[in-house]
Scaffold this motif. Structure first.
Motif, PDB file in Angstrom:
ATOM      1  N   ARG A 171      -3.678  -5.100  -0.110  1.00  0.00           N
ATOM      2  CA  ARG A 171      -5.104  -5.788   0.298  1.00  0.00           C
ATOM      3  C   ARG A 171      -6.085  -4.965   1.069  1.00  0.00           C
ATOM      4  NH1 ARG A 171      -2.733 -11.580   2.617  1.00  0.00           N
ATOM      5  NH2 ARG A 171      -5.173 -12.117   2.474  1.00  0.00           N
ATOM      6  N   PRO A 172      -7.337  -5.330   1.409  1.00  0.00           N
ATOM      7  CA  PRO A 172      -8.195  -4.229   2.280  1.00  0.00           C
ATOM      8  C   PRO A 172      -7.700  -4.185   3.689  1.00  0.00           C
ATOM      9  CG  PRO A 172      -9.482  -5.966   1.152  1.00  0.00           C
ATOM     10  CD  PRO A 172      -7.964  -6.311   1.094  1.00  0.00           C
ATOM     11  N   ASN A 173      -8.009  -2.896   4.289  1.00  0.00           N
ATOM     12  CA  ASN A 173      -7.336  -2.645   5.501  1.00  0.00           C
ATOM     13  C   ASN A 173      -8.486  -2.525   6.539  1.00  0.00           C
ATOM     14  OD1 ASN A 173      -5.638  -2.166   7.446  1.00  0.00           O
ATOM     15  ND2 ASN A 173      -5.170   0.226   6.621  1.00  0.00           N
ATOM     16  N   LYS A 211      -1.671  -8.363 -11.724  1.00  0.00           N
ATOM     17  CA  LYS A 211      -3.133  -9.186 -12.182  1.00  0.00           C
ATOM     18  C   LYS A 211      -3.692 -10.070 -11.200  1.00  0.00           C
ATOM     19  CE  LYS A 211      -5.353 -11.304 -16.268  1.00  0.00           C
ATOM     20  NZ  LYS A 211      -5.228 -11.868 -17.642  1.00  0.00           N
ATOM     21  N   HIS A 212      -2.929 -11.088 -10.592  1.00  0.00           N
ATOM     22  CA  HIS A 212      -3.082 -12.206  -9.686  1.00  0.00           C
ATOM     23  C   HIS A 212      -2.899 -12.151  -8.245  1.00  0.00           C
ATOM     24  CE1 HIS A 212      -4.276 -14.490 -13.156  1.00  0.00           C
ATOM     25  NE2 HIS A 212      -3.038 -14.319 -13.767  1.00  0.00           N
ATOM     26  N   ARG A 213      -2.461 -10.612  -7.780  1.00  0.00           N
ATOM     27  CA  ARG A 213      -2.453 -10.229  -6.617  1.00  0.00           C
ATOM     28  C   ARG A 213      -3.606 -10.654  -5.539  1.00  0.00           C
ATOM     29  NH1 ARG A 213       0.261  -4.701  -6.103  1.00  0.00           N
ATOM     30  NH2 ARG A 213       2.024  -5.712  -6.815  1.00  0.00           N
ATOM     31  N   ASP A 214      -3.179 -11.217  -4.392  1.00  0.00           N
ATOM     32  CA  ASP A 214      -4.521 -11.339  -3.355  1.00  0.00           C
ATOM     33  C   ASP A 214      -5.019 -10.037  -2.930  1.00  0.00           C
ATOM     34  OD1 ASP A 214      -5.928 -12.408  -1.536  1.00  0.00           O
ATOM     35  OD2 ASP A 214      -4.378 -13.417  -0.323  1.00  0.00           O
ATOM     36  N   ARG A 215      -6.390  -9.936  -3.265  1.00  0.00           N
ATOM     37  CA  ARG A 215      -6.949  -8.678  -2.793  1.00  0.00           C
ATOM     38  C   ARG A 215      -7.901  -9.107  -1.774  1.00  0.00           C
ATOM     39  NH1 ARG A 215      -3.917  -4.823  -4.882  1.00  0.00           N
ATOM     40  NH2 ARG A 215      -3.617  -4.938  -7.115  1.00  0.00           N
ATOM     41  N   SER A 216      -7.871 -10.322  -0.944  1.00  0.00           N
ATOM     42  CA  SER A 216      -8.648 -10.686  -0.172  1.00  0.00           C
ATOM     43  C   SER A 216      -8.393 -10.195   1.282  1.00  0.00           C
ATOM     44  CB  SER A 216      -8.640 -12.078   0.219  1.00  0.00           C
ATOM     45  OG  SER A 216      -7.446 -12.626   0.625  1.00  0.00           O
ATOM     46  N   TRP A 217      -9.428 -10.031   2.283  1.00  0.00           N
ATOM     47  CA  TRP A 217      -9.166  -9.415   3.602  1.00  0.00           C
ATOM     48  C   TRP A 217      -7.913 -10.460   4.328  1.00  0.00           C
ATOM     49  CZ3 TRP A 217     -11.135  -5.003   5.694  1.00  0.00           C
ATOM     50  CH2 TRP A 217     -12.221  -4.528   4.675  1.00  0.00           C
ATOM     51  N   PRO A 218      -7.031  -9.737   5.049  1.00  0.00           N
ATOM     52  CA  PRO A 218      -5.885 -10.553   5.687  1.00  0.00           C
ATOM     53  C   PRO A 218      -6.652 -11.352   6.638  1.00  0.00           C
ATOM     54  CG  PRO A 218      -5.296  -8.329   5.335  1.00  0.00           C
ATOM     55  CD  PRO A 218      -6.662  -8.175   5.093  1.00  0.00           C
ATOM     56  N   PRO A 219      -6.154 -12.538   7.035  1.00  0.00           N
ATOM     57  CA  PRO A 219      -7.060 -13.272   8.335  1.00  0.00           C
ATOM     58  C   PRO A 219      -6.876 -12.721   9.655  1.00  0.00           C
ATOM     59  CG  PRO A 219      -5.043 -14.341   7.399  1.00  0.00           C
ATOM     60  CD  PRO A 219      -5.328 -13.365   6.373  1.00  0.00           C
ATOM     61  N   LEU A 220      -7.641 -12.631  10.243  1.00  0.00           N
ATOM     62  CA  LEU A 220      -7.515 -12.291  11.990  1.00  0.00           C
ATOM     63  C   LEU A 220      -6.581 -12.819  12.442  1.00  0.00           C
ATOM     64  CD1 LEU A 220      -8.432 -10.368  14.092  1.00  0.00           C
ATOM     65  CD2 LEU A 220     -10.429 -12.084  14.538  1.00  0.00           C
ATOM     66  N   GLU A 221      -6.231 -14.232  12.143  1.00  0.00           N
ATOM     67  CA  GLU A 221      -5.580 -15.133  13.013  1.00  0.00           C
ATOM     68  C   GLU A 221      -3.975 -14.821  12.627  1.00  0.00           C
ATOM     69  OE1 GLU A 221      -7.652 -17.257  10.118  1.00  0.00           O
ATOM     70  OE2 GLU A 221      -8.916 -15.945  11.296  1.00  0.00           O
ATOM     71  N   ALA A 222      -3.705 -14.004  11.717  1.00  0.00           N
ATOM     72  CA  ALA A 222      -2.582 -13.598  11.434  1.00  0.00           C
ATOM     73  C   ALA A 222      -2.034 -12.447  12.176  1.00  0.00           C
ATOM     74  CB  ALA A 222      -2.374 -13.003   9.801  1.00  0.00           C
TER      75      ALA A 222
END
Length: 312
Positions: free
Chosen positions: A269-271, A4-15
């Motif tokens: 997360r989004p790809n 329910k609380h999983r991160d669905r944001s775009w992964p950061p470019l810096e990673a």
């Protein structure tokens, strides 16, 4: 973390650490301006220019965006003319072919098909329009795709429509001497049967390769390319990694299928094409190659299939 609380944001470019040698994402789906996009990342959308810029920043200097629904065709062609490093594959997705053929049935997934206004256009008219666009835009179109068979979402009447559309795409790719990107979901045997019966295009690619040993051996025998996506990095996907070991290195390609199926570090997360380096590095390890050597291998394979258009 719960689902329910999983991160669905775009992964950061810096990673993402940039690749040692630039590569091409040979299958992604860039968002088309003016179209309401659903799916991963749609709650905080990134536009195509941002996704392409992020990709270039980590060494993914070329992308092939697959436009396989009628409303995405013109916009994708415009993106290729506006954004550096972008080329296009055009086709009718097998699930779209079912709806254009007028078939309305609940498939094995138990869901009603999402019928939209553009599906009122008959399949034969859509295929004629597709052929015209393929002929008129050879400067930016590098493939026919994605077309194929998807038995996860279609019943028998839908499968008949898909097979007819797939054969029409095979014929188009051969006539125009373009690569064919194949969508193959739960339909390995029938995909192989149709390719062998009709004669596969000289450059045939199983996009987001999901087959096992049998399909891998067929690719090796027939010279068909296997394009690996982030799914190969998933720990439970041992069958896919076993198939990878049976594939000749000269038949391997790499893709994201973004915005879907990100590699393991960001699963769920989004790809985007900027996450491709994780899959490239995973493949390098599986093949026993240094990163630069794996990139060089994948680049050579990509250029044999799609040609070269990148600036770096």
């Amino acid at each position: 973390m719960s689902r329910k609380h999983r991160d669905r944001s775009w992964p950061p470019l810096e990673a993402v650490e940039p690749l040692a040698v630039p590569v091409v994402d040979n299958h992604t789906h860039l968002p088309v301006p003016g179209l309401a996009e659903g799916g991963p990342g749609s709650q905080e959308p990134l536009d195509a220019s941002e996704l392409v810029a992020r990709a270039a920043a980590v060494g993914v200097t070329g992308v092939v965006t697959s436009a396989c629904e009628v409303p995405t065709w013109e916009g994708s062609l415009q993106l290729a003319r506006q954004l550096e490093g972008v080329r296009v594959a055009l086709a009718v997705h097998p699930n779209e072919a079912v709806l254009h053929a007028g078939v309305r049935e609940v498939g094995p997934d138990g869901l009603e098909p999402p019928v939209r206004p553009h599906h009122a256009q008959p399949l034969d008219e859509v295929m004629s329009q597709l052929e015209s666009l393929l002929r008129a835009h050879r400067d930016v179109v590098v493939a026919v795709g994605e077309s194929g068979l998807d038995y996860f979402r279609s019943g028998e009447r839908g499968r008949q429509a898909q097979r007819a559309a797939f054969r029409a795409h095979i014929a188009l790719a051969k006539e125009l001497d373009l690569p064919l990107q194949i969508h193959d979901r739960d339909a390995h045997a029938d995909c192989m049967e149709l390719l062998l019966a009709d004669g596969a295009p000289a450059r045939t690619v199983f996009h987001c390769f999901s087959g096992g040993a049998e399909l891998a051996r067929a690719c090796a025998e027939q010279g068909w390319y296997a394009s690996l996506a982030g799914t190969v990095t998933y720990p439970a996907n041992t069958t896919l990694r076993e198939a990878l070991r049976l594939l000749p290195p000269e038949l391997l390609l790499v893709e994201t299928d973004a915005p879907y199926l990100p590699p393991a570090p960001w699963r769920g997360r989004p790809n985007g094409s900027y996450l491709l380096p994780a899959t490239v590095r995973f493949l390098a390890a599986e093949l026993g190659l240094a990163e630069a050597a794996a990139c060089t291998l994948l680049n050579g394979n990509t250029e044999r299939v799609y040609g070269s258009w990148r600036t770096a």
